[in-house]
Scaffold this motif. Sequence first.
Motif, PDB file in Angstrom:
ATOM      1  N   ILE A 158       0.837  -1.211   0.000  1.00 33.87           N
ATOM      2  CA  ILE A 158       0.000   0.000   0.000  1.00 33.87           C
ATOM      3  C   ILE A 158       0.872   1.260   0.000  1.00 33.87           C
ATOM      4  O   ILE A 158       0.629   2.195  -0.763  1.00 33.87           O
ATOM      5  N   LEU A 159       1.904   1.262   0.837  1.00 31.28           N
ATOM      6  CA  LEU A 159       2.749   2.461   0.940  1.00 31.28           C
ATOM      7  C   LEU A 159       3.455   2.757  -0.388  1.00 31.28           C
ATOM      8  O   LEU A 159       3.578   3.910  -0.794  1.00 31.28           O
ATOM      9  N   LYS A 160       3.885   1.687  -1.087  1.00 28.03           N
ATOM     10  CA  LYS A 160       4.585   1.875  -2.363  1.00 28.03           C
ATOM     11  C   LYS A 160       3.670   2.389  -3.465  1.00 28.03           C
ATOM     12  O   LYS A 160       4.130   2.992  -4.420  1.00 28.03           O
ATOM     13  N   ARG A 161       2.366   2.092  -3.316  1.00 21.38           N
ATOM     14  CA  ARG A 161       1.430   2.457  -4.384  1.00 21.38           C
ATOM     15  C   ARG A 161       0.424   3.503  -3.912  1.00 21.38           C
ATOM     16  O   ARG A 161      -0.707   3.545  -4.381  1.00 21.38           O
ATOM     17  N   LYS A 162       0.886   4.339  -2.999  1.00 18.99           N
ATOM     18  CA  LYS A 162       0.014   5.336  -2.377  1.00 18.99           C
ATOM     19  C   LYS A 162      -0.839   6.110  -3.376  1.00 18.99           C
ATOM     20  O   LYS A 162      -2.002   6.394  -3.139  1.00 18.99           O
ATOM     21  N   ASN A 163      -0.221   6.474  -4.502  1.00 16.49           N
ATOM     22  CA  ASN A 163      -0.944   7.332  -5.447  1.00 16.49           C
ATOM     23  C   ASN A 163      -1.837   6.569  -6.410  1.00 16.49           C
ATOM     24  O   ASN A 163      -2.699   7.144  -7.054  1.00 16.49           O
ATOM     25  N   GLU A 164      -1.604   5.253  -6.506  1.00 17.12           N
ATOM     26  CA  GLU A 164      -2.428   4.469  -7.443  1.00 17.12           C
ATOM     27  C   GLU A 164      -3.693   3.930  -6.778  1.00 17.12           C
ATOM     28  O   GLU A 164      -4.715   3.764  -7.412  1.00 17.12           O
ATOM     29  N   ILE A 165      -3.580   3.615  -5.483  1.00 12.73           N
ATOM     30  CA  ILE A 165      -4.692   2.940  -4.809  1.00 12.73           C
ATOM     31  C   ILE A 165      -5.795   3.944  -4.484  1.00 12.73           C
ATOM     32  O   ILE A 165      -5.554   4.968  -3.919  1.00 12.73           O
TER      33      ILE A 165
ATOM     34  N   PHE B  26      -9.626  -2.221  -5.056  1.00  7.64           N
ATOM     35  CA  PHE B  26      -9.348  -1.493  -3.818  1.00  7.64           C
ATOM     36  C   PHE B  26     -10.526  -0.553  -3.613  1.00  7.64           C
ATOM     37  O   PHE B  26     -10.687   0.406  -4.363  1.00  7.64           O
ATOM     38  N   ALA B  27     -11.381  -0.866  -2.641  1.00  8.91           N
ATOM     39  CA  ALA B  27     -12.640  -0.129  -2.485  1.00  8.91           C
ATOM     40  C   ALA B  27     -12.590   0.787  -1.261  1.00  8.91           C
ATOM     41  O   ALA B  27     -11.922   0.483  -0.267  1.00  8.91           O
ATOM     42  N   GLU B  53       0.635   9.267   6.548  1.00 10.99           N
ATOM     43  CA  GLU B  53      -0.663   9.840   6.855  1.00 10.99           C
ATOM     44  C   GLU B  53      -1.677   8.711   7.016  1.00 10.99           C
ATOM     45  O   GLU B  53      -1.693   7.772   6.210  1.00 10.99           O
ATOM     46  N   PHE B  54      -2.496   8.760   8.051  1.00 12.03           N
ATOM     47  CA  PHE B  54      -3.536   7.751   8.254  1.00 12.03           C
ATOM     48  C   PHE B  54      -4.846   8.274   7.651  1.00 12.03           C
ATOM     49  O   PHE B  54      -5.665   8.873   8.331  1.00 12.03           O
ATOM     50  N   LYS B  55      -5.016   8.030   6.366  1.00  8.30           N
ATOM     51  CA  LYS B  55      -6.166   8.617   5.645  1.00  8.30           C
ATOM     52  C   LYS B  55      -7.511   8.074   6.126  1.00  8.30           C
ATOM     53  O   LYS B  55      -8.526   8.721   5.975  1.00  8.30           O
ATOM     54  N   GLY B  56      -7.502   6.849   6.644  1.00 14.70           N
ATOM     55  CA  GLY B  56      -8.781   6.232   6.996  1.00 14.70           C
ATOM     56  C   GLY B  56      -9.099   6.260   8.480  1.00 14.70           C
ATOM     57  O   GLY B  56     -10.109   5.699   8.908  1.00 14.70           O
ATOM     58  N   ILE B  57      -8.275   6.927   9.261  1.00  9.20           N
ATOM     59  CA  ILE B  57      -8.386   6.772  10.715  1.00  9.20           C
ATOM     60  C   ILE B  57      -9.740   7.226  11.285  1.00  9.20           C
ATOM     61  O   ILE B  57     -10.235   6.640  12.238  1.00  9.20           O
ATOM     62  N   ILE B 147      -6.576   1.795   7.581  1.00 10.67           N
ATOM     63  CA  ILE B 147      -6.325   3.027   8.351  1.00 10.67           C
ATOM     64  C   ILE B 147      -5.368   3.927   7.551  1.00 10.67           C
ATOM     65  O   ILE B 147      -5.529   5.133   7.496  1.00 10.67           O
ATOM     66  N   ILE B 148      -4.394   3.310   6.885  1.00 11.85           N
ATOM     67  CA  ILE B 148      -3.423   4.081   6.100  1.00 11.85           C
ATOM     68  C   ILE B 148      -4.064   4.638   4.817  1.00 11.85           C
ATOM     69  O   ILE B 148      -3.909   5.800   4.491  1.00 11.85           O
ATOM     70  N   SER B 149      -4.802   3.784   4.107  1.00 10.81           N
ATOM     71  CA  SER B 149      -5.262   4.178   2.769  1.00 10.81           C
ATOM     72  C   SER B 149      -6.742   4.545   2.685  1.00 10.81           C
ATOM     73  O   SER B 149      -7.174   5.130   1.708  1.00 10.81           O
ATOM     74  N   GLY B 150      -7.510   4.158   3.698  1.00 12.60           N
ATOM     75  CA  GLY B 150      -8.961   4.374   3.642  1.00 12.60           C
ATOM     76  C   GLY B 150      -9.656   3.342   2.764  1.00 12.60           C
ATOM     77  O   GLY B 150     -10.851   3.435   2.495  1.00 12.60           O
ATOM     78  N   LYS B 151      -8.870   2.352   2.290  1.00  8.86           N
ATOM     79  CA  LYS B 151      -9.422   1.358   1.351  1.00  8.86           C
ATOM     80  C   LYS B 151      -9.079  -0.069   1.762  1.00  8.86           C
ATOM     81  O   LYS B 151      -8.204  -0.289   2.590  1.00  8.86           O
ATOM     82  N   VAL B 152      -9.757  -1.017   1.134  1.00 11.25           N
ATOM     83  CA  VAL B 152      -9.479  -2.425   1.400  1.00 11.25           C
ATOM     84  C   VAL B 152      -9.464  -3.175   0.064  1.00 11.25           C
ATOM     85  O   VAL B 152     -10.216  -2.829  -0.853  1.00 11.25           O
ATOM     86  N   TRP B 153      -8.562  -4.161  -0.033  1.00  7.77           N
ATOM     87  CA  TRP B 153      -8.575  -4.974  -1.270  1.00  7.77           C
ATOM     88  C   TRP B 153      -9.599  -6.095  -1.121  1.00  7.77           C
ATOM     89  O   TRP B 153      -9.713  -6.704  -0.059  1.00  7.77           O
ATOM     90  N   LEU B 154     -10.349  -6.295  -2.182  1.00  3.60           N
ATOM     91  CA  LEU B 154     -11.383  -7.329  -2.171  1.00  3.60           C
ATOM     92  C   LEU B 154     -11.408  -8.036  -3.511  1.00  3.60           C
ATOM     93  O   LEU B 154     -11.160  -7.419  -4.549  1.00  3.60           O
ATOM     94  N   ARG B 155     -11.692  -9.311  -3.466  1.00  6.89           N
ATOM     95  CA  ARG B 155     -11.973 -10.038  -4.697  1.00  6.89           C
ATOM     96  C   ARG B 155     -13.486 -10.147  -4.766  1.00  6.89           C
ATOM     97  O   ARG B 155     -14.118 -10.624  -3.826  1.00  6.89           O
TER      98      ARG B 155
END
Lengths: 165, 419
Positions: A158-165, B26-27, B53-57, B147-155
């Motif tokens: 996730i950290l490596k792809r911060k701008n893509e995700i 990634f939703a 940055e914790f975008k989803g916190i 918490i970091i990205s505000g997103k989760v990977w899902l199939r």
Amino acid sequence: MIKITGKAWKVGDHIDTDVIIPAPYLNITDPSKLKEGLFEPIRKNFSKMVNAGDILLGGKNFGCGSSREHAPLAIKASGISCVIAKSFARIFYRNSFNIGLPLIISPQAVDGSEEGDLLEVNFEEGRIKNLTKNSEFSFPPLEKFLLEISSEGLINYILKRKNEI
Amino acid sequence: MGWTITEKILGSHIGKEGVSQGEHIFADVDFMLANDITFPLSINILKELKDVEFKGIKKLTLVADHFTPNKDVRSAENVKLLREFSRKYGIKLYEGGTCGVEHCLLPEEGLVVPGNLIIGADSHTCTYGALGAFSTGVGSTDLAGAIISGKVWLRVPETIKIEYRGKPQKWVYGKDIILMTLKDLGEESGIYRSLEFSGETISYLDMPQRFTICNMAVEGGEKNGIIQPDKITEAYVKERAKRTWKFYYSDSDAKYAEVRTYDISKLTPQVALPHSPLNSVSIFEISKIEIDQVFIGSCTNGWYEDLRIAAEVIKGKKVNDNMRLIVAPATYKIYLQALKDGILEIFASAGAIISPPTCGPCLGGHMGVLASGEKAVSTTNRNFIGRMGHPESEVYLANPAVAAASAVLGRIAHPDEVK
């Protein structure tokens, strides 16, 4: 992580997360202590018998039950390098890849191998060799997405792809 | 080709109308939760990160429900970690007197709402599918990632549509419906899939029974269970919601991997025998099984309505001399309501142990652990080897009426047997 060789340990079908790591261990977060509870209800002191690189064979629905990440963490901390099973429960599956414990689905390899056999896994080629029995099994190579998560760990991914995700 | 409710909710969280089965996405996450068992592992990950940055916190809520009230020093230290984290980041933490079993507490507090994409570091997060939300359990690393990205990977899962017909008989509830369904679906058919519960029967079920059904969807390996919203959903949400919600419905031409239809009108109370929730039989197929403990509570059946049903059976009777009955209202609001309505008095007069809201007994954590050779009837969701205590103990899963009848008679019993 392209290729690993290790001795096989074998457990049965429906090994749930309560069996992998029972509740009394759930307030522990240090993997080196967590591993002491690994498989306690069915095989006490399992982690003491495992050598680094060994491979775990499981039956159907391995890892069913709770979302406790303590389960794959304890397996990984014991030295197990990968789990081959007939099928995996969903949350256990993603947890394992997220923390860098690769899983392989191969009912043939599980049925064709016994505890103590020496196995060689080639992830890139999708091949498992049973060196003891001189047999070979193939599995569909992992999807790129899962391989990347498994080798980098989810957080780095996730950290490596911060701008893509 | 149309979309299922699950595909529409997932699609709306990646800016699309729907999503294709098998696709990795990634939703955006709307809401996430973790507890005193799972969040310490997430903290371990997060505390190592520098300048991230914790975008989803702000989407996170913590519930310290598993070992509450703290059963030992290690558990107390873990809750302390949660408390410090929640203060540092301004995150809501339910602990102590406001705590409750997370999957009952969060709907009751109006924090999980229809149309949401919810993840929780607890496998029974699938409970909120009863509101018409996409809700699924993940691990601690997934939660840290969100918490970091505000997103989760899902199939994106395939969906199995379950159609229920007919009105349930007396003493038959959501618990029996899901136990029967899990048995019929079998061990592996649900893995990675979504279960959409539908049909006429749903309209006879109140929200707690719908939560019970979706709660146990995970036991067959499913990714989520979901029920399309109706007037009952709307009435429940209107009264409680603290966040905006949206109703989604499956299209009539949505694609299902499979459709299964069940006649519920003839269903009898079910009991799942050790050691699998998928191992249920009709109570009429069980011969005399003496038991040592009954537990009524948990995210499956610790709702107010469950306590009311159990109290109806046990009123004026005594708990059998040979056993213990433990009753744990799932939340403090349920506790208070049951106190005001005299339900707790019925249990206490019968000789029950009334526990504070906690997950404790369900997972053999504390507040009612089984010894070797002991047998328990429990309204919870899992009866794995050693789940409620010693590896040689046994757990039989049942609805609250059967649990109460069993407590009175000291053996697994049908409520009509209590005279």
